[in-house]
Design a protein around this motif. Structure first.
Motif, PDB file in Angstrom:
ATOM      1  N   UNK B 365      32.578  61.461  55.928  1.00 21.50           N
ATOM      2  CA  UNK B 365      33.119  61.426  57.513  1.00 21.50           C
ATOM      3  C   UNK B 365      31.921  60.931  58.348  1.00 21.50           C
ATOM      4  N   UNK B 366      32.471  59.950  59.200  1.00 27.67           N
ATOM      5  CA  UNK B 366      31.484  59.142  60.021  1.00 27.67           C
ATOM      6  C   UNK B 366      30.674  60.284  60.974  1.00 27.67           C
ATOM      7  N   UNK B 367      31.392  61.142  61.476  1.00 24.41           N
ATOM      8  CA  UNK B 367      30.922  61.918  62.622  1.00 24.41           C
ATOM      9  C   UNK B 367      30.314  63.361  61.796  1.00 24.41           C
ATOM     10  N   UNK B 368      30.112  63.252  60.571  1.00 21.47           N
ATOM     11  CA  UNK B 368      29.730  64.438  59.817  1.00 21.47           C
ATOM     12  C   UNK B 368      28.526  65.147  60.367  1.00 21.47           C
ATOM     13  N   UNK B 369      27.559  64.110  61.006  1.00 18.40           N
ATOM     14  CA  UNK B 369      26.308  64.824  61.741  1.00 18.40           C
ATOM     15  C   UNK B 369      26.660  65.742  62.917  1.00 18.40           C
ATOM     16  N   UNK B 370      27.874  65.262  63.677  1.00 21.93           N
ATOM     17  CA  UNK B 370      28.166  65.986  64.783  1.00 21.93           C
ATOM     18  C   UNK B 370      28.716  66.996  64.460  1.00 21.93           C
ATOM     19  N   UNK B 371      29.835  67.131  63.539  1.00 28.79           N
ATOM     20  CA  UNK B 371      30.495  68.312  63.119  1.00 28.79           C
ATOM     21  C   UNK B 371      31.271  67.986  61.899  1.00 28.79           C
ATOM     22  N   UNK B 372      31.485  69.290  61.151  1.00 26.92           N
ATOM     23  CA  UNK B 372      32.312  69.022  60.104  1.00 26.92           C
ATOM     24  C   UNK B 372      33.773  68.812  60.452  1.00 26.92           C
TER      25      UNK B 372
END
Lengths: 425, 425
Positions: B365-372
């Motif tokens: 998931x592209x935004x995995x670093x921001x939120x799961x």
């Protein structure tokens, strides 16, 4: 997009009214009741405040409709200004817009390249000041700066994914730095969302389901739903450069496989062209794989294609077919009515990409039987992101965003998350 | 999602306040000011009207906070009711909910199969009447019926794309027919959107960026942004069953190539299983390719997989990997925070699909670093769509939808648009 049943924050009626006046040009209080759905009482209170604040002025009367002639209202466009800055690897574009989003001054300067972020921030502060001064605008009327750059932008610490192009900036707090250097408020967003908002504020895009497909150093999209940017909880909505188009596709810098950007981005096109000795020579590509050369080399491949070079043509058409699949995916999921192709990459090669995207959507967009997706090249690819950046500043001051849709606070750049193990998807 | 800067229609403040009271359980007027952002004057006016209409009641006082003790407000849940009908090929589920969306009665009846639409409508009218009577609710308190079925639903004539499962219904005006047969208002929507809304109204889903991934006869998704369904201009938003996951993939009934549904839908799984003589025998699949058998055969393949049949396991895991790619695409584009797997297909095989989808999103998931993205199986797969259908009726009466997001008016079934010529994507 949040809040109970979309309940709107305190100042939002003011925001909505102001935006209707902006969009209408001139409108009466009765017209505002019809357009906003607010009560007459609410409208007269809000309008009185807007006039007291000098943001709206009365401007003559509407044609009589039998009864009392209605006073027309319009934006006092010169009451406030905003600076929009579009920061990119290969160039920085500045615009100064009035309260209505009209450009009153613009300029372009050298891009970031490998420059140190601190010096870039100082340069942006000086260049913004020069822009404002050159336009003869009192600094007091400038609300602040909107700064947009290649996404993803992060809404807080802990976010650890950044485009390779500016990864060397590390964790530099760009927004805070520029705010300090200019003494003005700064809002940040990504260039694709800004491009979409810029098209909308310039009257180039309708108010329905609209997206700007942006190809710069990477590929992304900005979504506007009913004229309102949809950014998502982390501000990364619309990142179609990182959706899977091939289960076993190439590894992407983001850690995933088969992403649009890895298959079809300018970088992928240029690398494939460099691998083709004949094409590399005929197109005059740089030997080095330096990022600084990527945009130039992508332009060179495009020129070769326009000259009729079959290899260059094939590479760009392959890229276009994948971009068209990504466009179809975005259009189907968001039920898009309108899509504009923009960004430096498509400003260069748009004439090759446009027909391929149009054909894919005419033939395969799921809701094609209900409505078409109007696809076109941006008429303002060079300035839309900067205009959108200025519009974001105007909005953040005058148009309070709904809960949960606030703009990113700081831009941080970092190493990508641990890469994925290859998988079959 | 439309209207200038999201300006809301007249009754919307009433709608927002009512929804906040519903979600809060009990809340004071001061609490409403904080939660909605409306002024105290607006809140007291709106609340007075809601009390006069019998929709809200005062219910005691809050703990004193030093000053005057605040009167608490709550929904008069038994003031209104709505019927939710989930129409599917293999079953019809009915719920009767109160104004708060709580189920007060439910029942299941035989599905549509190849039954004539007129008789289905008469049956639904009779079964709905029986449900209301059985619960001892006066008909006058029933606002109407929400009817949901496999999408896409069409907002008007000219729409020419329909799931094969109920294509034999031709252009039958389901909504108008049911309205006539029951004498009650009817709203229509697709089952995936209803499932998402049902999860939300049942308190199973948060208010952020949420989607229900629905696998029934086909694959779709319902999107809830800030608790508000996003349907798109034609009501077909979220149709992830028809996004391309393989450029040269198999032809889909929708006319496109490489769609999720053609690669991974229950139909694709069952056809592959039937083509495997050994598996077909061991799983006890029906010889005939009749649609009526598809769900039963999909269940049979799932049972075989649970028994450890390697062929069945491989087919379902292949399907799960493609579904996971579609989930990752939806999550990346909408920046999802929460995804629930639901629908008959996933109620049967969810335990096989869940870990594959979870792993894909955790890894890529592209935004995995921001939120799961929190992924889970629905705890109410069987009733969520019907509850959501009832909630839509409540909303359409009590919570005026924003401009441009009105519910579909009639369900029409037809042949698909002219199929696409095969292409390389």
């Amino acid at each position: 997009m949040s809040g109970p049943a979309g309940a709107m924050p305190h100042a939002s009626s003011r925001a909505a009214v102001l935006d209707v006046i902006r969009a209408a040009g001139t409108i009466s209080r009765v017209g505002l009741v019809g357009a906003t759905g607010f009560t007459g009482a609410t409208i007269s209170t809000v309008v009185r405040r807007l006039i007291d604040d000098g943001l709206v002025v009365e401007s003559g009367h509407a044609e009589s409709t039998g009864g009392k002639r209605r006073v027309l209202l319009q934006l006092n466009r010169s009451a406030r200004y905003a600076v929009g800055v579009h920061l990119d690897h290969d160039g920085i574009t500045y615009v100064l817009t009035d309260l209505g989003g009209s450009v009153v001054a613009r300029m372009s300067r050298a891009g970031v390249g490998v420059e140190d972020p601190r010096s870039v921030v100082e340069r942006m502060a000086a260049e913004s000041a020069a822009l404002i001064e050159g336009a003869g605008i009192e600094r007091e009327r400038v609300l602040g700066l909107g700064l947009v750059a290649p996404g993803p932008l992060n809404q807080g610490p802990g976010s650890r994914l950044m485009q390779p192009a500016i990864r060397h900036w590390g964790d530099f707090p760009l927004g805070a730095g520029l705010q300090e250097a200019t003494g003005l408020p700064v809002v940040l967003d990504n260039d694709a969302t800004a491009a979409a908002l810029g098209e909308h504020w310039s009257g180039q895009a309708g108010g329905g389901a609209f997206a700007a497909l942006y190809m710069g150093t990477g590929i992304g999209a900005g979504l506007l739903l009913g004229g309102i940017p949809y950014r998502g909880p982390s501000g990364n909505a619309g990142e179609i450069g990182h959706i899977p188009l091939a289960a076993d596709g190439p590894q992407c810098w983001c850690g995933a496989r088969g992403c649009t950007e890895a298959l079809a981005g300018p970088g992928a096109v240029v690398e494939a062209a460099r691998a083709d000795a004949v094409l590399a020579r005929s197109a005059g590509l740089s030997g080095e794989a330096g990022r600084g050369r990527r945009t130039a080399d992508f332009a060179a491949v495009t020129r070769a294609a326009h000259r009729g070079d079959p290899g260059a043509r094939a590479l760009l058409e392959r890229s276009a077919r994948y971009l068209a699949l990504a466009a179809r995916t975005l259009a189907t999921i968001a039920d898009l009515e309108e899509l504009v192709l923009t960004g430096p990459g498509l400003a260069i090669a748009g004439s090759i990409y446009l027909p391929v995207v149009q054909e894919e959507l005419e033939r395969s967009f799921f809701s094609r039987a209900s409505h078409p997706v109007r696809v076109r090249l941006s008429r303002m690819a060079a300035t839309a992101p900067a205009i959108g950046a200025a519009a974001m500043m105007l909005q953040s001051e005058l148009v309070p965003l709904r809960e949960g849709t606030r703009l990113p606070e700081n831009l941080t750049a970092a190493e990508p998350a641990p890469a994925a193990a290859p998988h079959g998807g």
